[in-house]
Design a protein around this motif. Structure first.
Motif, short mmCIF file in Angstrom:
data_model
loop_
_atom_site.label_atom_id
_atom_site.label_comp_id
_atom_site.label_asym_id
_atom_site.label_seq_id
_atom_site.Cartn_x
_atom_site.Cartn_y
_atom_site.Cartn_z
N GLY A 1 1.06 7.05 4.47
CA GLY A 1 1.92 6.38 5.32
C GLY A 1 2.01 6.93 6.69
O GLY A 1 2.61 6.72 7.56
N GLY A 2 1.50 7.58 7.49
CA GLY A 2 1.47 7.52 8.92
C GLY A 2 1.98 9.04 9.19
O GLY A 2 1.93 9.78 8.45
N GLY A 3 2.02 8.96 10.70
CA GLY A 3 2.31 10.30 11.30
C GLY A 3 3.79 11.03 10.84
O GLY A 3 4.54 10.23 10.34
N GLY A 4 3.96 11.86 11.56
CA GLY A 4 5.19 12.61 11.47
C GLY A 4 5.23 13.97 10.27
O GLY A 4 4.80 13.59 9.23
N ASN B 1 -0.31 4.09 -2.79
CA ASN B 1 -0.43 5.65 -2.34
C ASN B 1 0.74 6.42 -3.03
O ASN B 1 0.56 7.77 -2.97
N THR B 2 1.63 5.87 -3.49
CA THR B 2 2.81 6.62 -4.21
C THR B 2 2.33 6.78 -5.70
O THR B 2 3.29 7.46 -6.23
N GLU B 3 1.20 6.49 -5.96
CA GLU B 3 0.85 6.91 -7.44
C GLU B 3 -0.41 7.81 -7.35
O GLU B 3 -0.73 8.40 -8.57
N VAL B 4 -0.33 8.76 -6.30
CA VAL B 4 -1.53 9.78 -6.04
C VAL B 4 -0.90 10.89 -6.22
O VAL B 4 0.09 11.33 -5.23
N ALA B 5 -1.39 11.67 -7.23
CA ALA B 5 -0.93 13.17 -7.08
C ALA B 5 -1.15 14.05 -5.84
O ALA B 5 -2.24 13.72 -5.51
N ASP B 6 0.00 14.66 -5.13
CA ASP B 6 -0.27 15.31 -3.91
C ASP B 6 -0.76 16.89 -4.20
O ASP B 6 0.16 17.57 -4.76
N PHE C 1 -11.71 14.18 -3.08
CA PHE C 1 -11.44 12.82 -3.04
C PHE C 1 -11.25 12.24 -4.20
O PHE C 1 -10.53 10.98 -4.50
N ALA C 2 -12.08 12.51 -5.17
CA ALA C 2 -12.05 11.97 -6.71
C ALA C 2 -10.69 12.08 -7.14
O ALA C 2 -10.30 11.11 -7.98
N THR C 3 -9.77 13.03 -6.76
CA THR C 3 -8.49 12.85 -7.36
C THR C 3 -7.37 12.06 -6.69
O THR C 3 -6.55 11.96 -7.09
N LEU C 4 -7.84 11.49 -5.48
CA LEU C 4 -6.90 10.89 -4.81
C LEU C 4 -6.78 9.35 -5.08
O LEU C 4 -7.27 8.42 -4.31
N ARG C 5 -6.46 9.16 -6.26
CA ARG C 5 -6.39 7.57 -6.81
C ARG C 5 -5.42 7.57 -7.83
O ARG C 5 -4.97 8.57 -8.49
N THR C 6 -4.90 6.31 -8.15
CA THR C 6 -4.11 6.32 -9.24
C THR C 6 -4.61 6.37 -10.54
O THR C 6 -5.96 6.05 -10.84
N THR C 7 -4.00 6.58 -11.65
CA THR C 7 -4.59 6.78 -12.84
C THR C 7 -3.75 5.52 -13.74
O THR C 7 -4.02 5.67 -15.04
N ALA C 8 -3.29 4.55 -13.21
CA ALA C 8 -2.61 3.70 -13.98
C ALA C 8 -3.66 2.71 -14.55
O ALA C 8 -4.85 2.66 -13.88
N LYS C 9 -3.35 1.93 -15.49
CA LYS C 9 -4.36 0.88 -16.10
C LYS C 9 -3.82 -0.42 -16.02
O LYS C 9 -2.44 -0.80 -15.70
N THR C 10 -4.78 -1.36 -16.25
CA THR C 10 -4.27 -2.73 -16.22
C THR C 10 -3.86 -3.22 -17.72
O THR C 10 -3.98 -2.43 -18.87
N ASN D 1 -0.05 -1.51 1.43
CA ASN D 1 1.01 -0.73 0.61
C ASN D 1 2.09 -1.15 1.27
O ASN D 1 2.09 -1.66 2.33
N ALA D 2 3.30 -0.75 0.42
CA ALA D 2 4.63 -1.00 0.92
C ALA D 2 4.83 -0.45 2.50
O ALA D 2 5.65 -1.13 3.26
N ALA D 3 4.59 0.66 2.60
CA ALA D 3 4.75 1.43 3.97
C ALA D 3 4.20 0.81 5.30
O ALA D 3 4.55 0.94 6.19
N ALA D 4 3.10 -0.22 4.98
CA ALA D 4 2.41 -0.90 6.07
C ALA D 4 3.29 -1.74 6.78
O ALA D 4 2.91 -2.08 7.97
N GLY D 5 4.12 -2.48 5.99
CA GLY D 5 5.05 -3.68 6.74
C GLY D 5 4.00 -4.64 6.98
O GLY D 5 3.23 -5.26 6.35
N THR D 6 4.14 -5.07 8.41
CA THR D 6 3.37 -6.47 8.95
C THR D 6 2.15 -6.04 9.31
O THR D 6 1.43 -6.84 9.79
N ARG D 7 1.91 -4.89 9.40
CA ARG D 7 0.55 -4.32 10.37
C ARG D 7 -0.40 -3.95 9.25
O ARG D 7 -0.23 -3.39 8.13
N ASN D 8 -1.60 -4.05 9.79
CA ASN D 8 -2.85 -3.26 8.94
C ASN D 8 -3.11 -1.85 9.04
O ASN D 8 -3.07 -1.55 10.16
N PRO D 9 -2.56 -1.10 8.22
CA PRO D 9 -2.75 0.41 8.48
C PRO D 9 -4.00 0.99 8.68
O PRO D 9 -3.99 2.16 9.15
N VAL D 10 -5.06 0.44 8.54
CA VAL D 10 -6.22 0.84 8.75
C VAL D 10 -6.79 0.61 10.45
O VAL D 10 -7.05 1.43 11.06
#
Length: 540
Positions: free
Chosen positions: A22-25, A97-102, A115-124, A333-342
């Motif tokens: 999500g962004g700065g701050g 992003n909210t499914e990643v353990a910090d 980097f390998a830990t920065l991913r969701t572990t959810a299943k389809t 992701n939901a925090a991006a709103g109407t903008r491309n976060p990249v």
């Protein structure tokens, strides 16, 4: 058994025989390092600084320019700076992003391990990982691949039915003009490399010989191969490695069916910049030949440049169906709103591009069109990402996609490759949806007559890949099934009754996916083999 595709001709991909064993701050508290970087001295879970505050602060600083002429922007920093960038970049841009353990980046471990830990572990719903496309590689190798830089190889493309003893690797095609072209037939199984058994050798000495032979360090390496051919005979040849650039369009043909002409294109990757020129040339040839139907063979195409996928889809569908329509809308992701976060820009949809973009063809060149209402796509579980975007994008504007083969890989997701300190990271940043808002195919597209309980069913027929015949041969099972469906609008009996028999015949000599030996051939696909890339000409 799910097949793992590897390419001996992949640029920069070393497929090694490995021993088992999500962004700065807000944000972390930090103090400047002596080299101008940032040294993190504290960490608060859930509190993030802007990724830009850590960008290009590197433990090892690069100088000069890359192979595309872009000057490196590295400044002195620390390994923790690099991991803090990954942590914040993931928070800002990762789709889930909210499914990643910090976790604390300063706790140790390499940047790639973190980097390998920065991913969701959810299943389809089918039980596979929702994100099984989380990768990184050296930026040097990434740039070589997307620019089609030649590298030493024999030009062989393999399918692995068993990566452990008894190993089973077979040739699915050869690169045109490569050392193996016209010499090694489709379906041949590698039995020995320099007299060492690829099937059964479990010694470290044997592993070393196999690695040196299969993956030559330079052009001019002579390697002895023994192959078992599909007719049961053996063939022994010496191949001399050369610098080979993989071809995106491997084979094309025009097939006469009564008074009509059917075009066939074997399109193996969207990833190198050269793919733009190659697919436009192939489509122009189809237009000149006056084809009324197209069989697009994407069975081994795992993805690449999304913009080229858009160009291809426009060339199939034509102007009337695509004017004012969306090829793919990106959902972040939901925090991006109407903008491309990249990029920080407005989240504008990807259109159907009507002119060349300048990857390898002059920008603004008018693209040829076939103006088809239906297209036949040959697919396997290696048909992935940008290839699936073609399927989904065409369906969104009313083009009927007839799927022949088996379930696709299921990747409605994509990324912007991002370099930091010499490593390029691929973190899933968006889900693509078509003009009618559909993009839920995480369990793939599948032919209608399959017994599969998951996946999006499309008109078409289940059929097994046929290693006994050349690709583009009208008798090859997937192509012949497509032609039969075109003529009758029904699936031939052989397309279903032969599936199990063919699969068992191919796999019969690889009874186990886990051999007794502790040494195995571990395939490593190039990143662009299984992804969408949002890169546009002139952008890193």
């Amino acid at each position: 058994m799910r097949k793992l595709l590897i390419a001996v001709s992949l640029i920069g991909a070393h497929l090694l025989l490995a021993s088992c064993g999500g962004g700065g701050g807000g944000g972390t508290t930090s103090t400047p390092s002596t080299g101008g970087g940032t040294t993190v001295t504290g960490w608060v879970s859930g509190v993030f600084q802007a990724a830009s505050s850590f960008k290009s602060k590197c433990e090892t600083v690069r100088t000069g320019v890359d192979i595309e002429g872009n000057r490196f922007t590295d400044t002195a920093g620390t390994a923790t700076d690099e991991k803090n960038w990954l942590r914040s970049w993931t928070r800002e841009t990762y789709l889930w992003n909210t499914e990643v353990a910090d976790t604390d980046p300063a706790l140790g471990g390499t940047r790639t391990a973190y980097f390998a830990t920065l991913r969701t572990t959810a299943k389809t719903s089918s039980g596979k990982d929702k994100d099984n496309f989380h990768f990184s590689q050296s930026t040097e190798e990434y740039l070589k691949a997307r620019n089609s830089t030649a590298s030493a190889s024999y030009g062989l493309k393999l399918v692995a039915y068993s990566t452990t003893v008894p190993r089973d690797y077979r040739i699915v095609y050869t690169e045109p003009g490569s050392p193996s072209a016209g010499i090694v037939p489709r379906g041949a199984r590698i039995m020995k490399v320099n007299d060492v058994s690829l099937v059964s050798d479990g010694t470290q000495a044997g592993v070393n010989v196999l690695n040196a032979g299969l993956f030559p360090a330079s052009a001019g390496t002579v390697t002895k191969f023994e192959f078992l051919l599909v007719d049961g005979t053996t063939k022994t040849v010496n191949l001399t490695s050369a610098n080979v650039s993989p071809k995106a369009v491997n084979t094309t043909s025009v097939i006469t069916r009564g008074s009509s002409k059917v075009g066939y294109i074997l399109f193996n990757t969207f990833s190198p910049y050269a793919s733009e020129t190659e697919i436009v040339t192939a489509m122009r040839d189809m237009q000149t030949a006056g084809v009324s139907d197209l069989v697009l063979d994407l069975r081994y195409n795992g993805g690449g440049l999304l913009a080229v996928a858009s160009e291809l889809s426009y060339m199939i569908a034509g102007n009337t169906r695509t004017t004012g329509r969306t090829f793919e809308k990106l959902q972040f992701n939901a925090a991006a709103g109407t903008r491309n976060p990249v990029t920080g820009e407005a989240n504008n949809p990807v259109p159907f591009y009507t002119t060349a973009l300048g990857f390898s063809l002059t920008a603004g060149t008018t693209l040829p069109t076939l103006n088809l209402s239906r297209v036949y796509i040959l697919a396997t579980d290696s048909t992935c990402s940008a290839s699936e975007a073609v399927i989904n994008g065409l369906r969104g504007v009313g083009v009927e996609v007839v799927l022949i083969g088996s379930k696709t890989c299921g990747k409605p997701y994509g990324f912007y490759p991002q370099d930091n300190c010499g490593e390029t990271f691929y973190t899933i940043q968006f889900q693509g949806v078509n003009d009618v808002g559909f993009g839920d195919y995480a369990d793939g597209f599948v032919p209608l007559n399959t017994t599969e309980t998951t996946g999006v069913k499309l008109p078409g027929c289940q059929a097994a890949d046929d290693l006994s015949r050349d690709l583009g041969n009208s008798s090859e099972r997937l192509l012949s099934t497509a032609l039969s469906y075109r003529d009758t609008l029904s699936c031939p009996v052989v397309a279903t009754s032969e599936i199990q028999k063919v699969t068992l015949a191919v796999q019969s000599s690889s009874a186990s996916a886990t051999g007794a030996s502790g040494i195995e051939l571990a395939p490593l696909n190039h990143i662009m083999d299984v992804n969408r890339d949002m890169t546009l000409p002139g952008r890193m």
